[in-house]
Design a protein around this motif. Sequence first.
Motif, PDB file in Angstrom:
ATOM      1  N   SER A  71       0.824  -1.213   0.000  1.00  0.00           N
ATOM      2  CA  SER A  71       0.000   0.000   0.000  1.00  0.00           C
ATOM      3  C   SER A  71       0.854   1.258   0.000  1.00  0.00           C
ATOM      4  CB  SER A  71      -0.894   0.018   1.241  1.00  0.00           C
ATOM      5  OG  SER A  71      -1.735  -1.103   1.238  1.00  0.00           O
ATOM      6  N   THR A  75      -4.893   1.747   0.542  1.00  0.00           N
ATOM      7  CA  THR A  75      -4.663   0.343   0.849  1.00  0.00           C
ATOM      8  C   THR A  75      -4.769  -0.465  -0.435  1.00  0.00           C
ATOM      9  OG1 THR A  75      -5.571   0.636   3.061  1.00  0.00           O
ATOM     10  CG2 THR A  75      -5.456  -1.614   2.224  1.00  0.00           C
ATOM     11  N   THR A  99      -7.857  -2.467  -4.368  1.00  0.00           N
ATOM     12  CA  THR A  99      -7.407  -1.117  -4.052  1.00  0.00           C
ATOM     13  C   THR A  99      -8.610  -0.193  -4.122  1.00  0.00           C
ATOM     14  OG1 THR A  99      -5.714   0.564  -4.511  1.00  0.00           O
ATOM     15  CG2 THR A  99      -6.763  -0.433  -6.420  1.00  0.00           C
TER      16      THR A  99
END
Length: 175
Positions: A71, A75, A99
């Motif tokens: 990340s 994230t 993501t």
Amino acid sequence: MWLGALIVAVVVLGIGSYWFQPWKLWRDETVSEALPSATAPQRPAGASGAPAAPAAPAAGPQTLAQGALISHEHTTTGTVKLIRLADGSRTLRLENLDTSNGPDLRVWLTDAPVKEGVAGWRVFDDGKYVSLGKLKGNKGDQNYEIPADVNLADYSSVTIWCDRFDVSFGAATLA
């Protein structure tokens, strides 16, 4: 005076919405592509015009390099693989990608080192990189063709790059 302020507020809100595209934060785009199948090139017909014996059986797809996404700005998890298909073409494959969605996301091969944390957010456009195209979706499995003229030895990482804000959502070192 109030009407003028209202008009300015609407214009600013419109431009801000276009630029940031906040609705993408709540909308996932899932892609489920299979690994492309490519067949080995066939030998040309013999001198008599009869078909030549088939070429040697094609080897299956070969993983040339891979890495786990880490990340950065958002994230990000999943696996990146560089794959050579039976016909010699190459594909970058994202598997189990997860993501955030965002504006103007791209998949880049880069020569930048992958750094953890904030130090790694903005390094990928500092050196050599090649864009493989827009991110097809922020979740799932997807493939990106690698142009034949790209020398994979020149690239050591992959990033999910936000071109609008010049920041990495996540990246992987290729090994």
